[in-house]
Motif scaffolding. Sequence first.
Motif, mmCIF file in Angstrom:
data_model
loop_
_atom_site.group_PDB
_atom_site.id
_atom_site.type_symbol
_atom_site.label_atom_id
_atom_site.label_comp_id
_atom_site.label_asym_id
_atom_site.label_seq_id
_atom_site.Cartn_x
_atom_site.Cartn_y
_atom_site.Cartn_z
ATOM 1 N N ARG A 2 11.223 11.094 -1.159
ATOM 2 C CA ARG A 2 12.308 9.995 -1.132
ATOM 3 C C ARG A 2 13.646 10.174 -0.677
ATOM 4 N N THR A 42 5.597 4.829 2.819
ATOM 5 C CA THR A 42 4.279 4.058 2.242
ATOM 6 C C THR A 42 4.772 2.957 1.540
ATOM 7 N N ASP A 43 3.730 2.448 0.856
ATOM 8 C CA ASP A 43 3.880 1.423 -0.348
ATOM 9 C C ASP A 43 3.658 2.091 -1.856
ATOM 10 N N HIS A 44 3.770 3.348 -1.625
ATOM 11 C CA HIS A 44 3.700 3.982 -2.945
ATOM 12 C C HIS A 44 5.043 3.679 -3.839
ATOM 13 N N PRO A 45 4.880 3.266 -5.020
ATOM 14 C CA PRO A 45 6.324 2.974 -5.804
ATOM 15 C C PRO A 45 6.794 4.489 -6.250
#
Length: 58
Positions: A2, A42-45
Amino acid sequence: MRIPREQAREFWTRVLELANDYAQLPRGGEVVYGFVAGLYPTDHPALPEAEPAATDAD
């Protein structure tokens, strides 16, 4: 990972430079290695921030 978008661009530039550096080396050895890399959003939280570890004094 991140990281901010600008750092992602910098990271990817460094990966490409490193791969290019190794691609320019003289060929040798008996084994041919492949290399695959990718960097994409990505769409990962996002995971929550880690809590400080408890100490024995607590």
